[in-house]
Write a protein that holds these residues in place. Sequence first.
Motif, PDB file in Angstrom:
ATOM      1  N   ILE A 270      29.452 -41.744 -52.450  1.00 16.46           N
ATOM      2  CA  ILE A 270      30.781 -41.302 -52.011  1.00 16.46           C
ATOM      3  C   ILE A 270      31.611 -42.493 -51.540  1.00 16.46           C
ATOM      4  CG2 ILE A 270      31.998 -39.980 -50.228  1.00 16.46           C
ATOM      5  CD1 ILE A 270      29.658 -37.890 -50.513  1.00 16.46           C
TER       6      ILE A 270
ATOM      7  N   TYR B 274      23.714 -40.038 -51.747  1.00 16.85           N
ATOM      8  CA  TYR B 274      25.015 -39.442 -52.017  1.00 16.85           C
ATOM      9  C   TYR B 274      26.105 -40.018 -51.122  1.00 16.85           C
ATOM     10  CZ  TYR B 274      22.009 -36.403 -54.652  1.00 16.85           C
ATOM     11  OH  TYR B 274      21.076 -35.936 -55.541  1.00 16.85           O
ATOM     12  N   GLU B 275      25.800 -40.337 -49.894  1.00 18.45           N
ATOM     13  CA  GLU B 275      26.803 -40.933 -49.010  1.00 18.45           C
ATOM     14  C   GLU B 275      27.228 -42.307 -49.513  1.00 18.45           C
ATOM     15  OE1 GLU B 275      25.567 -40.745 -44.916  1.00 18.45           O
ATOM     16  OE2 GLU B 275      25.246 -38.580 -45.037  1.00 18.45           O
TER      17      GLU B 275
ATOM     18  N   TYR C 123      29.645 -34.965 -53.419  1.00 19.02           N
ATOM     19  CA  TYR C 123      29.888 -34.123 -52.241  1.00 19.02           C
ATOM     20  C   TYR C 123      29.066 -32.837 -52.310  1.00 19.02           C
ATOM     21  CZ  TYR C 123      33.639 -36.839 -50.075  1.00 19.02           C
ATOM     22  OH  TYR C 123      34.355 -37.806 -49.423  1.00 19.02           O
TER      23      TYR C 123
ATOM     24  N   LEU D 263      32.746 -37.709 -57.685  1.00 16.50           N
ATOM     25  CA  LEU D 263      32.947 -37.379 -56.271  1.00 16.50           C
ATOM     26  C   LEU D 263      32.622 -35.914 -55.995  1.00 16.50           C
ATOM     27  CD1 LEU D 263      36.128 -39.444 -55.401  1.00 16.50           C
ATOM     28  CD2 LEU D 263      33.962 -39.494 -54.141  1.00 16.50           C
TER      29      LEU D 263
END
Length: 193
Positions: free
Chosen positions: A43, A39-40, A67, A63
């Motif tokens: 992002i 997920y990072e 998050y 996004l």
Amino acid sequence: MKKLSFLIIVLLSQLDKIAAQSPLVDKNRVVDFFQNMQYEDAISYLLDAEKTDSLNMQILGYLGYAYHMNDDLRNARKYYKKMLTIDSNNTSANQYFSNSYSNTDPETARTFMYRLITGNPAKAVYYRNMCDLFRRVNQKDSAFIYYNQAFRISPLDSRNGAALADLLIDQKNYQRADSIINEGLARDSLSVP
């Protein structure tokens, strides 16, 4: 002939500018990030695209989801809220807020669920979810209206029948409750609801 060549050159140069102004997010890359729970990385990738196209609903939705899955609810809420400012009937954003408020503030959650029902009046699941929100605050009469509608839309869904029958039993309308339960059992005798 020279004019036609000139027009083609101008058109091609404008297409390059248009393509540079609206970057396309590679859906496959985003899905890979999500499937691998990166997920990072998702992002970071999406934030670069958002800098160029901050009103792109697809980017904002990705996004918000990234998050949320990364347990950064403040930023998830920020992006879903931005989606609602662009389109107050956006399904993803309304579902997110309805779910996030359902336990803590059912009245606020109902506002978002109502938008979902208005935008998709043939989806029984939205009516059933609205019923649950009314039942949480013990408003059984209002819940009954929505359960009844969910059952009308999708009478073969055992969750709709079981929920409606449960309220009918509370209202001591045993005959209709038995009828719904018997029909459901005839269709699927192994159904848990």
